[in-house]
Design an enzyme around this catalytic site. Structure first.
Site, PDB file in Angstrom:
ATOM      1  N   GLY A 144       1.127  -0.991  -0.145  1.00  0.00           N
ATOM      2  CA  GLY A 144      -0.316  -0.476   0.230  1.00  0.00           C
ATOM      3  C   GLY A 144       0.590   1.198   0.256  1.00  0.00           C
ATOM      4  CG  ASP A 257       5.623  -3.190   8.802  1.00  0.00           C
ATOM      5  OD1 ASP A 257       5.414  -4.017   9.410  1.00  0.00           O
ATOM      6  OD2 ASP A 257       6.474  -2.851   7.687  1.00  0.00           O
TER       7      ASP A 257
END
Length: 397
Positions: A144, A257
């Site tokens: 994304g 992340d």
């Protein structure tokens, strides 16, 4: 005329965002975000003519970025003039930029990092040539936030080119500056190396391409099963990289992340942490961040982040714990049936059923003591309460 007004409004938007961020910085002396490029963005002479009528509507913000990153202007922000006849636009822009406060703060200590960086500036022509015009066959990752292409430079060096895609042009610029600013500050064998950047035709980061790809591709997609000795090496290397980010940098960096897909493997299977798109600075006198925008990868997210948006070093510790379980079990953090690896593994660890946790493909070829050490570190790291989780240095030791 309409084009001129549109360009001026867009310029006013960027200016107001930057000035808002600077005003925040004056109130917060300790920085929580990379600022080298952004600080020079303030200073560039491009903004000194911002109150004049735009004579060249085709001059884009990307062109200004190129000129800035190629220049070493030291012009003070004091001379910046803003067209306050567009006062309504300014107020609207301030509201639109308020979400950037979580990501960006300014400090005078960072400007030299990128101004004196040996990193190369790539033209759009360079990038197209390296990737065969960004062909689909060279696309090695897509999400994304960005697309990642493999490419080859004229000297034969293989590279990974990350093209940022999320949001409008202003949001992409902020994401680009933030990620590049962080990567310009880090230097460690277990952190992916930034070779350069490009700002023509979009925002691009150019990194060394790891010959073995990511840990996710090797662990789950490769026909050859990964030996335990390599898995153990990866576990140690990722832990060392996180210790560096949390304690070895001149500022604390929370990656946010950590996952198998963001661990690249060099020719000798040394792990390198990559993708700092969600990373945050954490000032020395801050215990944590509170973020309002939910971002990250399900299966690796710490409970306190899911429930309260709390981000600190323990966010990365939890994600590492999940990664360690992946290395031992050979299972994904979240499988195709959406089953959580943590929820599957915790009961087995509580009952000390270690053999049921070990990846069957290892076929007994592993060091029993190392397996137990990695599982112990994983069990401590995925504690529900962040207070009960160890610091990264303790996990590594």
């Amino acid at each position: 005329m309409l084009k001129c007004v549109s360009v001026q409004i867009q310029t006013s938007f960027v200016l107001s965002c930057l000035l808002l961020l600077q005003s925040i910085a004056m109130k917060v002396p300790d920085s929580s975000s990379p600022t080298g490029v952004l600080e020079e963005f303030f200073r560039t002479e491009e903004f000194n003519s911002s109150s004049e009528t735009v004579k060249n509507p085709s001059s884009s913000r990307f062109r200004k970025m190129v000129q800035l990153l190629r220049s070493k202007s030291k012009k003070s922000l004091e001379n910046v003039k803003i067209p306050f006849h567009n006062n309504g636009v300014i107020k609207s822009s301030f509201r639109r930029c308020s979400s950037m406060r979580e990501n960006l703060r300014f400090s005078s200590n960072d400007s030299h990092f990128l101004l004196h960086s040996p990193r190369r500036i790539f033209t759009f022509s360079d990038l197209k040539s390296a990737t065969n015009n960004f062909s689909l066959e060279n696309l090695i990752g897509k999400g994304g936030y960005a697309e990642v292409y493999k490419g080859m430079l004229p000297n034969g060096q293989m590279v990974a080119i990350k093209r940022l895609m999320r949001g409008n042009s202003e949001e992409i610029i902020v994401d680009f500056l933030s990620e590049m600013g962080i990567m310009a500050h880090v230097n460690h064998p277990n952190i992916a190396k930034l070779l350069g950047y490009g700002v023509e035709g979009g925002m691009h980061l150019v990194l060394e391409l790891s010959p073995h790809g990511s840990l996710a591709s090797m662990l789950y997609s490769s026909k050859e099963k990964m030996k335990w000795s390599i898995r153990y090496k990866i576990a140690l290397g990722v832990a060392e990289g996180l210790v560096y980010l949390h304690r070895g940098c001149h500022r604390r960096i929370i990656h946010r992340d950590i996952k198998a897909a963001n661990i690249l493997l060099t020719h000798d299977f040394s792990p390198q942490i990559c993708d700092f798109g969600l990373a945050k600075w954490l000032p020395e006198n801050w215990t944590h961040h509170i973020v309002s925008k939910f971002e990250g990868t399900f299966g690796y997210l710490a409970p306190e982040y899911l429930t309260h948006g709390i981000v600190d070093e323990k966010t990365d510790v939890f994600a590492l714990g999940v990664l360690l379980l992946e290395l031992v079990t050979g299972r994904r953090a979240l499988d195709y049936s959406k089953q959580s690896l943590v929820l599957w593994a915790k009961p087995l660890m509580k009952k000390n059923k270690i053999r049921e946790l070990i990846d069957p493909s290892l076929a007994g070829e592993y060091e029993w003591r190392q397996i137990k050490l990695v599982l112990l570190a994983a069990a401590l790291s995925i504690q529900q309460s962040s207070i009960e989780r160890p610091e990264m240095s303790q996990v590594h030791n």
